[in-house]
Design a protein around this motif. Structure first.
Motif, short mmCIF file in Angstrom:
data_model
loop_
_atom_site.label_atom_id
_atom_site.label_comp_id
_atom_site.label_asym_id
_atom_site.label_seq_id
_atom_site.Cartn_x
_atom_site.Cartn_y
_atom_site.Cartn_z
N ASN A 237 -27.52 17.62 -13.23
CA ASN A 237 -27.04 18.71 -12.41
C ASN A 237 -25.82 19.38 -13.04
OD1 ASN A 237 -26.71 20.42 -10.30
ND2 ASN A 237 -26.48 18.84 -8.74
N TYR B 14 -25.23 23.27 -15.62
CA TYR B 14 -25.80 24.61 -15.76
C TYR B 14 -26.55 24.70 -17.07
CZ TYR B 14 -21.70 25.89 -18.65
OH TYR B 14 -20.73 25.94 -19.62
N ASN B 15 -27.63 25.48 -17.05
CA ASN B 15 -28.53 25.58 -18.19
C ASN B 15 -27.96 26.46 -19.29
OD1 ASN B 15 -31.70 25.71 -16.35
ND2 ASN B 15 -30.51 23.98 -17.09
N GLU C 146 -28.19 21.17 -20.68
CA GLU C 146 -27.41 21.27 -19.45
C GLU C 146 -25.96 20.98 -19.80
OE1 GLU C 146 -29.87 21.29 -16.79
OE2 GLU C 146 -28.42 21.58 -15.18
#
Lengths: 390, 390
Positions: free
Chosen positions: A106, A108-109, A156
């Motif tokens: 969890n 950010y891409n 990520e």
């Protein structure tokens, strides 16, 4: 919000792009006019970004001229969700003997790639994020991009020094880049999992945990166990993959992750998407039935749900009642203060209202606290306390 | 769904109607073409219904020719909501000494009026409901409509024999019509509360409870007490009114009513509006802060909330998993079996999928159980159990 300017596009450019994409020229003209294909700005103005999915080209795909042709870095494919594991896995991966289960982390891409001899970190939407770019250059063994100029790292950004989705749960001190896919430029084809893992290991890259391969027959059961363990650590969930990466992956998440999403959404209740909220609630319904929970487990689940919704809501409403403004507190850690400045301009350009505090030196880097303003929830809540109607 | 046919409208009719409403003819033509003003069907095809709010004419307003002019029955004015009582009441009713507090009851809205010498019950949307019409004629002293042909009763159909919002909470055996407003035809002006109460009493009509008049200064406090009492009985809430009915009323509801709405919404999670769900959740946040609840009260509130959401969701998901279909069970009680037939056709016409069971004689009436089909939630849930992705 300024997301790329409308401009006259060179007819020769249109013709060549139409040829490359196999579209007719009128269509290319149209998608430029609608800003579905939009130019980045400043020193990255040679980079175009698909702001909408067009003919199976994912939103966020970027494209630029290279030699007398073009090069494409495809967007993050949207991973579809299993609402229940059985029979969904068997149905979706029908024909496979085994499936591979990786952790869904969890953060950010970000895609990192060699773009015209520069190493860039490109967000899910197709922007070049100056902060992620600095961090990627700092964290990654850049020889990879010389050895494999045709490959792109999909991963990520995780950890507390994360201006989008800060999380302490991974025991990361600052921010790290965990890779989950390697894909080829242009085709977007992913490497098979074995090969991906081998290369990532070779360059010492961090990669998302792989829980192993499981027989399709028992996969639902195995994934349930993994999800329960992940949930206990407040981790998000898993991505279930075809080891050869031919069939599309599926995702499945823990109850704790649903509740954590809800806590964030209800803190900014007037900003968050209604569908976003509802889908996370409905997942809880399916999981309690699929897991055949008894009344004690069910009570625990609905208490968690109720608290995850009402507690952040109360917090926000109280904060505004007490005359304070609602902020989202995030932070970044940079090597070069110029990166922070560039990142501040970048957020402004994207329409994000953020207040950057003074940099604090930490070792040979700087920590900068950022307050993101949540204007809509703030204003709505304040208006209600002043006697406005709903 | 068939909600009135498109048809050629007589130009003379258009001209007269334009004149009556003070619109130009092109505008009238346009609202007919768009079906914003739509004709009822069958024996009520002389009745037109505003299917959209047009220039401050409420949606659901109905209109018909009378003599060489027209007569209008205005729609139910949308009552705005106080999210918090203080300072909203003081701000909204600024200038008044006293406000009047009436119970907001939970049923379905119906207007009853003399329309061209016929007594009709017209729904919120402006349809003539055959069931409500039969019940209204049965329950009301019809001399009222001879004595006051220019007045319209605005009220709520309540009780278990209610095909829209069945409730047992009012101790009503079958169904009763509780009146909350009397308005004039055409102007839509409401009678002052005193006069309304006097007339309703005179004809022996049921009316919503009036909790009295309160000084504006202490109204928020008084309403809080009333709401707590109503909540304990699972009643919905209050409407706060200017005794002269000049300023628009406001509504405010109990936590129990929010939770009851959520229980219904999450049982049919794929049908219910996202905004409907969210608004009821957000109200809980404001109420807990306005009431300054301690941790025990807060915990009680979020448990109620969590259960109201997850329990009906679980029920529906389980029901479908067990191979059963999801229905909403309602019932009606009619004097004349023809009314039931007409009501069945009426629902069909409105696109409601309902199965009527065989009538059971009860005294000199018939009880008919109805299963309403909730196709969207049913199909979605079933697809997920068959391995479809979200």
């Amino acid at each position: 919000m300024n997301r790329g300017e409308n401009e006259e596009i060179d007819p020769d450019f249109v013709a060549r792009l139409a040829d490359f994409l196999g579209f007719d020229q009128g269509r290319i003209q149209h998608i430029f006019e609608k800003n579905y294909l939009a130019r980045n700005w400043g020193k990255y103005d040679y980079l175009f970004r698909f702001d909408k999915e067009i003919s199976r080209i994912e939103r966020g795909t970027v494209l630029y001229e290279k030699g007398d042709s073009f090069e494409v870095i495809v967007g993050f494919p949207k991973i579809r969700r299993a609402m229940v594991l059985d029979p969904t896995l068997k149905k979706h991966f029908n024909g496979l003997e085994k499936i591979s289960v990786e952790e869904k982390m969890n953060g950010y891409n970000v895609r990192v790639a060699n773009v015209k001899d520069d190493i860039l970190a490109i967000t899910r939407s197709g922007y070049v994020c100056p902060y992620s770019t600095e961090r990627a250059k700092e964290k990654l063994d850049l020889r990879f991009f010389d050895d494999f100029p045709e490959l792109v790292l999909y991963g990520e950004m995780l950890g507390p020094d994360n201006p989008y989705v800060p999380k302490e749960i991974y025991g990361i001190e600052s921010v790290d880049f965990y890779i989950f896919d390697i894909r080829e430029k242009n085709s977007g084809n992913p490497l098979p999992i074995n090969r991906k893992q081998r290369i990532l290991k070779e360059y010492g890259f961090l990669q998302v945990e792989c829980f192993g391969e499981f027989s399709l027959e028992t996969a639902a059961e195995e994934v349930t166990k993994i999800i329960r363990d992940l949930g206990e650590k407040e981790h998000e969930g898993v991505v279930i993959k075809d080891p050869d990466m031919v069939l599309a992956p599926l995702k499945y998440t823990s109850s704790e992750s649903n509740c954590s999403d809800l806590r964030h959404a209800f803190r900014f209740y007037n900003e968050a998407g209604r569908d976003y909220m509802l889908s996370r609630i409905v997942r809880e319904g399916f999981q309690t039935v699929e897991w055949n929970e008894n009344e004690a487990e069910f009570k625990n689940r609905y208490m968690q749900l109720g608290e995850s919704i009402l507690n952040p809501l109360r917090e926000s409403i109280r904060t505004v009642k007490n005359g304070q403004r609602l902020y989202e507190y995030v932070r970044i850690r940079v090597k070069d203060l110029k990166t922070a400045m560039e990142f501040e301009n970048y957020l402004k350009r994207l329409g994000v209202d953020a207040i950057f505090e003074d940099p604090q030196p930490v070792g040979n880097e700087y920590l900068i606290n950022i307050k993101k303003v949540n204007k809509s929830t703030n204003d709505k809540t304040q208006a209600i306390w002043e006697g406005e109607l709903w």
